[in-house]
Scaffold this active site. Structure first.
Site, PDB file in Angstrom:
ATOM      1  NE  ARG A  63       5.621  -0.977  10.003  1.00  0.00           N
ATOM      2  CZ  ARG A  63       4.409  -1.050   9.479  1.00  0.00           C
ATOM      3  NH1 ARG A  63       4.174  -0.476   8.309  1.00  0.00           N
ATOM      4  NH2 ARG A  63       3.449  -1.673  10.102  1.00  0.00           N
ATOM      5  NE  ARG A  79      -4.800  -1.825   9.818  1.00  0.00           N
ATOM      6  CZ  ARG A  79      -3.690  -1.250   9.375  1.00  0.00           C
ATOM      7  NH1 ARG A  79      -3.678   0.036   9.070  1.00  0.00           N
ATOM      8  NH2 ARG A  79      -2.590  -1.949   9.226  1.00  0.00           N
ATOM      9  NE  ARG A  86       6.859  -3.416   5.503  1.00  0.00           N
ATOM     10  CZ  ARG A  86       5.560  -3.202   5.572  1.00  0.00           C
ATOM     11  NH1 ARG A  86       4.854  -3.072   4.474  1.00  0.00           N
ATOM     12  NH2 ARG A  86       4.951  -3.120   6.728  1.00  0.00           N
ATOM     13  CE  LYS A  96      -2.492  -1.167   3.684  1.00  0.00           C
ATOM     14  NZ  LYS A  96      -2.034  -2.544   4.006  1.00  0.00           N
ATOM     15  NE  ARG A 127       1.690  -5.488  10.941  1.00  0.00           N
ATOM     16  CZ  ARG A 127       2.825  -5.232  10.267  1.00  0.00           C
ATOM     17  NH1 ARG A 127       3.958  -5.799  10.631  1.00  0.00           N
ATOM     18  NH2 ARG A 127       2.810  -4.415   9.255  1.00  0.00           N
TER      19      ARG A 127
HETATM   20  P1  AMP Z   1       0.346   0.010   9.201  1.00  0.00           P
HETATM   21  O1  AMP Z   1       1.543   0.883   9.092  1.00  0.00           O
HETATM   22  O2  AMP Z   1      -0.807   0.499   8.394  1.00  0.00           O
HETATM   23  O3  AMP Z   1       0.667  -1.451   8.943  1.00  0.00           O
HETATM   24  O4  AMP Z   1      -0.134   0.100  10.738  1.00  0.00           O
HETATM   25  C1  AMP Z   1       0.698  -0.331  11.782  1.00  0.00           C
HETATM   26  C2  AMP Z   1      -0.124  -0.576  13.036  1.00  0.00           C
HETATM   27  O5  AMP Z   1      -0.758   0.646  13.436  1.00  0.00           O
HETATM   28  C3  AMP Z   1      -1.270  -1.571  12.875  1.00  0.00           C
HETATM   29  O6  AMP Z   1      -0.847  -2.917  13.052  1.00  0.00           O
HETATM   30  C4  AMP Z   1      -2.228  -1.112  13.982  1.00  0.00           C
HETATM   31  O7  AMP Z   1      -1.776  -1.533  15.258  1.00  0.00           O
HETATM   32  C5  AMP Z   1      -2.075   0.404  13.915  1.00  0.00           C
HETATM   33  N1  AMP Z   1      -3.038   1.020  12.953  1.00  0.00           N
HETATM   34  C6  AMP Z   1      -2.745   1.671  11.792  1.00  0.00           C
HETATM   35  N2  AMP Z   1      -3.861   2.091  11.168  1.00  0.00           N
HETATM   36  C7  AMP Z   1      -4.897   1.684  11.949  1.00  0.00           C
HETATM   37  C8  AMP Z   1      -6.308   1.779  11.830  1.00  0.00           C
HETATM   38  N3  AMP Z   1      -6.900   2.385  10.782  1.00  0.00           N
HETATM   39  N4  AMP Z   1      -7.064   1.249  12.831  1.00  0.00           N
HETATM   40  C9  AMP Z   1      -6.510   0.642  13.897  1.00  0.00           C
HETATM   41  N5  AMP Z   1      -5.179   0.493  14.053  1.00  0.00           N
HETATM   42  C10 AMP Z   1      -4.364   0.999  13.090  1.00  0.00           C
END
Ligand code: AMP
Length: 215
Positions: free
Chosen positions: A157, A89, A123, A14, A168
Site C-alpha cells: 500500500r 472511525r 506489510r 483487522k 494515521r
Molecule cells: P484502512 O485500509 O482502513 O487503513 O484505510 C486507509 C485510509 O482510508 C485511511 O487512512 C483513511 O484515509 C481512509 N479511510 C478508510 N476508512 C475510513 C473511514 N471509516 N473514515 C474515514 N476515512 C477512512
C-alpha cells in the site's frame, strides 16, 4: 441479523482477522479502506476526492464515507449483516451506522503504538484474494506468490510507510479511539490482546463471539 465491527489501530490485523471471522460466521467483509483504494484504482471521482486524505494519513470526510457505507449495506449480500473493517472511525460515523444497522459487537484488536510501525512497514498483500503478509512475521512461502490463491505479484500500500503511519496513528488516537468509550457505554465493546500471533488473536476473537452468542 446484526453486523460485527472490527476495531483497532492501523496495522492491528483487522484485515487478517476478518478472514478468520468471515470463515466462521459467513458474514461478508466490508472494508472502507479497500473500497476507497478500489475507487482510487479505477480513477473514479470518489477515489480522486479521497486520495489526498489517504496519502496524508487523515480521515476521508464523514459524509463521503457514510454515503459509501449506506449504499454498500443495501446490497443483497449484506442482508444478514456484514463484518465492518475500518468503519466506523468517528463518533459521527458510529451514529450514522446506528441509524441503518444493528451492531452485534465491536471486537477491538489492541496493539501498542510501538508495535504498529514495524508491523505496517513490512506489510504486503495479494491483489487477487486480499491475503495479508509481512516480510518478517508472516511472509509468503514462495517469494511474490500468494500461499492462498497462487497469484503471482504481491502489492504494497502507498500509505504503508513510516511517515504516513505516524499520522494515521495520531488520527486514530484523536478521532477513532474515543469510539471505544462510546461503544463501551452501550455494552458493545470487547477487547482482545492483538500483540500475539495471528492464530491466538483469531481464537480469542472467535471465543468472545461464541460466548456472546451463548454457543
Ligand atoms: P484502512 O485500509 O482502513 O487503513 O484505510 C486507509 C485510509 O482510508 C485511511 O487512512 C483513511 O484515509 C481512509 N479511510 C478508510 N476508512 C475510513 C473511514 N471509516 N473514515 C474515514 N476515512 C477512512
Amino acid at each position: 441479523m446484526a453486523s460485527i465491527v472490527l476495531f483497532g489501530p492501523p496495522g492491528a490485523g483487522k484485515g487478517t482477522q476478518a478472514a478468520i471471522i468471515m470463515a466462521e460466521t459467513g458474514l461478508p467483509q466490508v472494508s472502507t479502506g479497500d473500497m476507497l483504494r478500489a475507487a482510487l484504482g479505477q480513477g473514479s471521482s470518489l477515489g480522486l476526492e479521497a486520495k489526498s486524505f489517504m496519502e496524508a494519513g487523515k480521515l476521508v470526510p464523514d459524509s463521503i464515507i457514510i454515503g459509501l457505507i449506506k449504499n454498500r449495506l443495501q446490497e443483497n449480500d449484506a442482508s444478514n449483516g456484514v463484518l465492518l473493517d475500518g468503519f466506523p472511525r468517528t463518533v459521527a460515523q458510529a451514529e450514522a451506522l446506528m441509524e441503518i444497522e444493528e451492531v452485534e459487537v465491536v471486537l477491538s484488536i489492541e496493539v501498542p503504538d510501538e508495535r504498529i510501525i514495524e508491523r505496517i512497514c513490512g506489510r504486503y498483500s495479494c491483489p487477487q484474494c486480499g491475503a495479508v503478509y509481512h516480510d518478517s512475521f508472516n511472509p509468503t512461502t514462495s517469494e511474490d506468490t500468494c500461499d492462498n490463491c497462487s497469484h503471482h505479484g504481491m502489492k504494497r500500500r502507498a500509505d504503508d510507510n513510516e511517515e504516513t503511519v505516524t499520522s494515521r496513528l495520531e488520527t486514530y488516537h484523536s478521532q477513532t479511539r474515543p469510539l471505544a468509550d462510546w461503544y463501551s457505554q452501550r455494552g458493545l465493546f470487547q477487547a482482545v490482546d492483538g500483540d500475539r500471533n495471528i492464530e491466538s488473536v483469531g481464537e480469542s476473537l472467535l471465543k468472545v463471539l461464541s460466548e456472546l452468542r451463548g454457543e
